[in-house]
Every structure is written in structure tokens, then in C-alpha cells.
Write a protein that holds these residues in place. Structure first.
Motif, PDB file in Angstrom:
ATOM      1  N   LYS A  14       0.560  -1.371   0.129  1.00 55.42           N
ATOM      2  CA  LYS A  14       0.054   0.011   0.057  1.00 55.42           C
ATOM      3  C   LYS A  14       0.966   1.238  -0.004  1.00 55.42           C
ATOM      4  CE  LYS A  14      -2.017  -1.210   3.898  1.00 55.42           C
ATOM      5  NZ  LYS A  14      -1.626  -2.224   4.083  1.00 55.42           N
ATOM      6  N   SER A  15       1.972   1.288   0.798  1.00 59.39           N
ATOM      7  CA  SER A  15       2.645   2.356   0.859  1.00 59.39           C
ATOM      8  C   SER A  15       3.504   2.850  -0.253  1.00 59.39           C
ATOM      9  CB  SER A  15       3.828   2.383   2.101  1.00 59.39           C
ATOM     10  OG  SER A  15       3.245   2.340   3.410  1.00 59.39           O
ATOM     11  N   GLU A  16       3.971   1.724  -1.037  1.00 58.13           N
ATOM     12  CA  GLU A  16       4.556   1.988  -2.223  1.00 58.13           C
ATOM     13  C   GLU A  16       3.609   2.323  -3.420  1.00 58.13           C
ATOM     14  OE1 GLU A  16       7.790   2.067  -2.918  1.00 58.13           O
ATOM     15  OE2 GLU A  16       8.488   1.309  -1.262  1.00 58.13           O
ATOM     16  N   ALA A  17       2.438   1.861  -3.347  1.00 55.45           N
ATOM     17  CA  ALA A  17       1.323   2.474  -4.261  1.00 55.45           C
ATOM     18  C   ALA A  17       1.064   3.828  -3.850  1.00 55.45           C
ATOM     19  CB  ALA A  17       0.228   1.479  -4.218  1.00 55.45           C
ATOM     20  N   LYS A  19       2.860   6.167  -2.740  1.00 54.08           N
ATOM     21  CA  LYS A  19       4.266   6.841  -3.130  1.00 54.08           C
ATOM     22  C   LYS A  19       3.943   7.152  -4.672  1.00 54.08           C
ATOM     23  CE  LYS A  19       7.612   5.166   0.121  1.00 54.08           C
ATOM     24  NZ  LYS A  19       8.977   4.493   0.482  1.00 54.08           N
ATOM     25  N   GLN A  20       3.571   6.330  -5.456  1.00 58.54           N
ATOM     26  CA  GLN A  20       3.512   6.499  -6.897  1.00 58.54           C
ATOM     27  C   GLN A  20       2.361   7.297  -7.150  1.00 58.54           C
ATOM     28  OE1 GLN A  20       5.557   5.360  -8.805  1.00 58.54           O
ATOM     29  NE2 GLN A  20       4.738   6.020 -10.920  1.00 58.54           N
ATOM     30  N   ASN A 175       0.460  -7.337  -6.765  1.00 63.07           N
ATOM     31  CA  ASN A 175       1.831  -6.720  -6.282  1.00 63.07           C
ATOM     32  C   ASN A 175       2.463  -7.835  -6.088  1.00 63.07           C
ATOM     33  OD1 ASN A 175       3.917  -5.019  -5.996  1.00 63.07           O
ATOM     34  ND2 ASN A 175       3.419  -4.712  -3.776  1.00 63.07           N
ATOM     35  N   ASP A 176       2.653  -9.265  -6.889  1.00 57.09           N
ATOM     36  CA  ASP A 176       3.580 -10.057  -6.448  1.00 57.09           C
ATOM     37  C   ASP A 176       4.756 -10.179  -7.421  1.00 57.09           C
ATOM     38  OD1 ASP A 176       2.217 -11.831  -4.493  1.00 57.09           O
ATOM     39  OD2 ASP A 176       0.599 -12.226  -5.975  1.00 57.09           O
ATOM     40  N   GLY A 177       4.724  -9.038  -8.045  1.00 56.31           N
ATOM     41  CA  GLY A 177       5.902  -8.890  -9.102  1.00 56.31           C
ATOM     42  C   GLY A 177       7.013  -7.733  -8.526  1.00 56.31           C
ATOM     43  N   SER A 178       7.573  -7.035  -9.687  1.00 50.63           N
ATOM     44  CA  SER A 178       8.477  -6.269  -9.038  1.00 50.63           C
ATOM     45  C   SER A 178       7.931  -4.868  -8.727  1.00 50.63           C
ATOM     46  CB  SER A 178       9.418  -5.925 -10.315  1.00 50.63           C
ATOM     47  OG  SER A 178       9.075  -5.425 -11.368  1.00 50.63           O
ATOM     48  N   LEU A 179       8.780  -4.035  -8.180  1.00 53.44           N
ATOM     49  CA  LEU A 179       8.185  -2.730  -7.913  1.00 53.44           C
ATOM     50  C   LEU A 179       8.147  -2.042  -9.159  1.00 53.44           C
ATOM     51  CD1 LEU A 179       7.815  -0.337  -5.996  1.00 53.44           C
ATOM     52  CD2 LEU A 179      10.462   0.119  -5.818  1.00 53.44           C
ATOM     53  N   ASP A 180       8.849  -2.126 -10.252  1.00 58.57           N
ATOM     54  CA  ASP A 180       8.559  -1.389 -11.500  1.00 58.57           C
ATOM     55  C   ASP A 180       7.110  -1.732 -12.075  1.00 58.57           C
ATOM     56  OD1 ASP A 180      10.895  -0.117 -11.445  1.00 58.57           O
ATOM     57  OD2 ASP A 180      12.168  -1.500 -12.946  1.00 58.57           O
ATOM     58  N   GLU A 181       6.959  -2.870 -11.643  1.00 59.22           N
ATOM     59  CA  GLU A 181       5.437  -3.292 -12.405  1.00 59.22           C
ATOM     60  C   GLU A 181       4.257  -3.031 -11.640  1.00 59.22           C
ATOM     61  OE1 GLU A 181       6.129  -8.045 -13.987  1.00 59.22           O
ATOM     62  OE2 GLU A 181       6.226  -7.681 -11.850  1.00 59.22           O
ATOM     63  N   LEU A 182       4.581  -2.699 -10.258  1.00 62.09           N
ATOM     64  CA  LEU A 182       3.731  -2.031  -9.300  1.00 62.09           C
ATOM     65  C   LEU A 182       3.475  -0.547  -9.825  1.00 62.09           C
ATOM     66  CD1 LEU A 182       1.520  -1.985  -7.060  1.00 62.09           C
ATOM     67  CD2 LEU A 182       3.600  -1.244  -5.354  1.00 62.09           C
ATOM     68  N   GLN A 183       4.518  -0.003 -10.013  1.00 62.09           N
ATOM     69  CA  GLN A 183       4.364   1.579 -10.646  1.00 62.09           C
ATOM     70  C   GLN A 183       3.816   1.705 -11.796  1.00 62.09           C
ATOM     71  OE1 GLN A 183       8.718   2.496 -10.260  1.00 62.09           O
ATOM     72  NE2 GLN A 183       8.530   2.926  -8.203  1.00 62.09           N
ATOM     73  N   ILE A 186       0.075   1.137 -11.337  1.00 62.56           N
ATOM     74  CA  ILE A 186      -0.543   2.339 -10.760  1.00 62.56           C
ATOM     75  C   ILE A 186      -0.515   3.467 -11.943  1.00 62.56           C
ATOM     76  CG2 ILE A 186      -0.286   3.997  -9.078  1.00 62.56           C
ATOM     77  CD1 ILE A 186      -1.062   1.420  -7.745  1.00 62.56           C
ATOM     78  N   GLY A 187       0.497   3.611 -12.520  1.00 64.18           N
ATOM     79  CA  GLY A 187       0.381   4.624 -13.682  1.00 64.18           C
ATOM     80  C   GLY A 187      -0.762   4.477 -14.659  1.00 64.18           C
ATOM     81  N   ASN A 188      -1.018   3.087 -15.101  1.00 65.14           N
ATOM     82  CA  ASN A 188      -2.089   2.811 -15.930  1.00 65.14           C
ATOM     83  C   ASN A 188      -3.655   3.226 -15.155  1.00 65.14           C
ATOM     84  OD1 ASN A 188      -0.357   1.773 -17.984  1.00 65.14           O
ATOM     85  ND2 ASN A 188      -0.563  -0.264 -17.156  1.00 65.14           N
ATOM     86  N   PHE A 189      -3.597   2.745 -13.802  1.00 66.94           N
ATOM     87  CA  PHE A 189      -4.795   3.156 -13.075  1.00 66.94           C
ATOM     88  C   PHE A 189      -5.098   4.672 -13.270  1.00 66.94           C
ATOM     89  CE2 PHE A 189      -7.053   4.431  -9.382  1.00 66.94           C
ATOM     90  CZ  PHE A 189      -8.273   3.589  -9.283  1.00 66.94           C
ATOM     91  N   HIS A 190      -3.830   5.375 -13.036  1.00 71.26           N
ATOM     92  CA  HIS A 190      -4.341   6.895 -12.797  1.00 71.26           C
ATOM     93  C   HIS A 190      -4.633   7.285 -14.261  1.00 71.26           C
ATOM     94  CE1 HIS A 190      -2.923  10.951 -12.062  1.00 71.26           C
ATOM     95  NE2 HIS A 190      -2.178  10.913 -13.119  1.00 71.26           N
ATOM     96  N   ARG A 191      -3.880   6.839 -15.366  1.00 72.61           N
ATOM     97  CA  ARG A 191      -4.367   7.461 -16.419  1.00 72.61           C
ATOM     98  C   ARG A 191      -6.038   7.211 -16.883  1.00 72.61           C
ATOM     99  NH1 ARG A 191       1.053   6.141 -17.512  1.00 72.61           N
ATOM    100  NH2 ARG A 191       0.571   4.153 -17.957  1.00 72.61           N
TER     101      ARG A 191
END
Length: 199
Positions: A14-17, A19-20, A175-183, A186-191
Motif C-alpha cells: 500500500k505504501s509503495e502504491a 508513493k506512486q 503486487n506479486d512482481g517487481s516494484l517497476d511492475e507495481l508502478q 498504478i500509472g495505468n490506473f491513474h491514466r
């Protein structure tokens, strides 16, 4: 203003999400941060805990958060009492902060226990679940918080089951993958949300 309730089990990311989202300029209200602020010396949460428990949780004139957490998850009575003290104050502070962002297109509220009651479900417009498998939750939490496996199990048991969260969430990001994948997700969700909101 559109309000997203960001949730997930302990160690889910949640915290990493959050931050993004913040990197996109989205206002973030984090209930865990509010709780920590309320427990600082001379803040309302600190005083109420001292009134109820004297110095049981105090170390060097500060709340010993690890001891408090351990005692809460080893005693249902202490857990229920501490939550009855803190949760109304956290909710009140959250509502106050929401008013500061009324000019924003959307905001994100990080709500660990979103589905455990309807308190915040009445406030948000949609829920976003950051999900990961239980083993990853345990590994990440132990590494981050340096707490025992027993306490982690008790914390997880006190939260809604993964199945319940998956069934209730409006949107789920794995979020079972890398931090890059999560970011990226999140970017796709934002757009997509900006498109939905007409921006």
C-alpha cells in the motif's frame, strides 16, 4: 472530488502504491500516518492511552509502538479498547484533511481496514486493492517491521481475509512482481481514472 480508498493486507504494498500516486501530484491521506501523529507525545491519542494504561506503553516519554502492537495482538480486550480510543480520532482527522483537498480532481486515502467496517466505505467513491499472496505478505512484513511470525499471523487474522477483500474491491492491482511492475500498474490506473473523470 473523487475519493479512492486504497487498501490491502499488511505487507501488500500500500505504501509503495501511495508513493506512486503522490509522484503524480495526487493528494494522499494515510490513516497509519494519522495514527502515528496522534500517538506522539502531548497529542490526544498519547494522553488517552496514558490515562487508560499509565506507562505500560511508554518508553523514553514516547509510545513504544512495537510494545503497543504486541500487547494489542496478544489481548483482544486491549486491542478493542485501544481501537475504540484511536479510531474515532483518526476518522475525525481524516474528514478534516479531506476538506483541505476539495479543489483536487481526486485524492487517495490509504485505509488498511477498509472492508472491516462501513466507516470509510461511506466516504470513498471507489476502492482499490493492492493484492499479493500470503507468503509474500509474511516475508515483506517480517523484513520491514522486524516482528515475530506469531505477531504477523495475528495481525493478518485480525484483517479481512484475502478472499473477502478480492470480492469487495472495485479494482485490484496485483503486487506479486517487481516494484517497476507495481508502478506501471498504478500509472495505468491513474491514466484511466483521469479519462473517466474527463481530464
Amino acid at each position: 472530488m473523487h475519493i479512492i480508498g486504497l487498501t490491502g493486507g499488511i505487507g501488500s504494498g500500500k505504501s509503495e502504491a501511495a508513493k506512486q500516486f503522490a509522484s503524480f501530484g495526487v493528494p494522499i491521506i494515510d490513516l497509519d500516518i494519522i495514527a502515528r501523529e496522534l500517538l506522539k507525545k502531548d497529542r490526544p491519542g498519547y494522553h488517552l492511552l496514558v490515562e487508560n494504561y499509565n506507562d505500560e506503553f511508554i518508553k523514553n516519554n514516547e509510545i513504544d509502538r512495537k510494545k503497543l502492537q504486541s500487547m494489542m495482538f496478544n489481548s483482544v480486550n486491549i486491542k478493542n479498547n485501544v481501537e475504540s480510543i484511536l479510531h474515532p480520532m483518526i476518522f475525525k482527522e481524516c474528514l478534516s484533511l479531506i476538506k483541505e483537498y476539495t479543489s483536487s480532481l481526486y485524492i487517495v486515502i490509504v485505509i488498511p481496514l477498509l472492508f472491516e467496517s462501513d466507516t470509510y466505505l461511506r466516504v470513498i467513491n471507489e476502492s482499490l486493492l493492492i493484492d499479493c499472496n500470503i507468503n509474500n505478505q509474511k516475508i515483506r512484513t517480517k523484513k520491514r517491521d522486524q516482528i515475530s511470525s506469531d505477531i504477523i499471523k495475528k495481525i493478518m487474522a485480525s484483517q479481512s481475509s484475502r478472499k473477502k477483500k478480492l470480492n469487495k474491491a472495485d479494482t485490484i492491482i496485483s503486487n506479486d512482481g517487481s516494484l517497476d511492475e507495481l508502478q506501471k500498474n498504478i500509472g495505468n490506473f491513474h491514466r484511466l481514472l483521469l479519462q473517466k473523470l474527463g481530464k
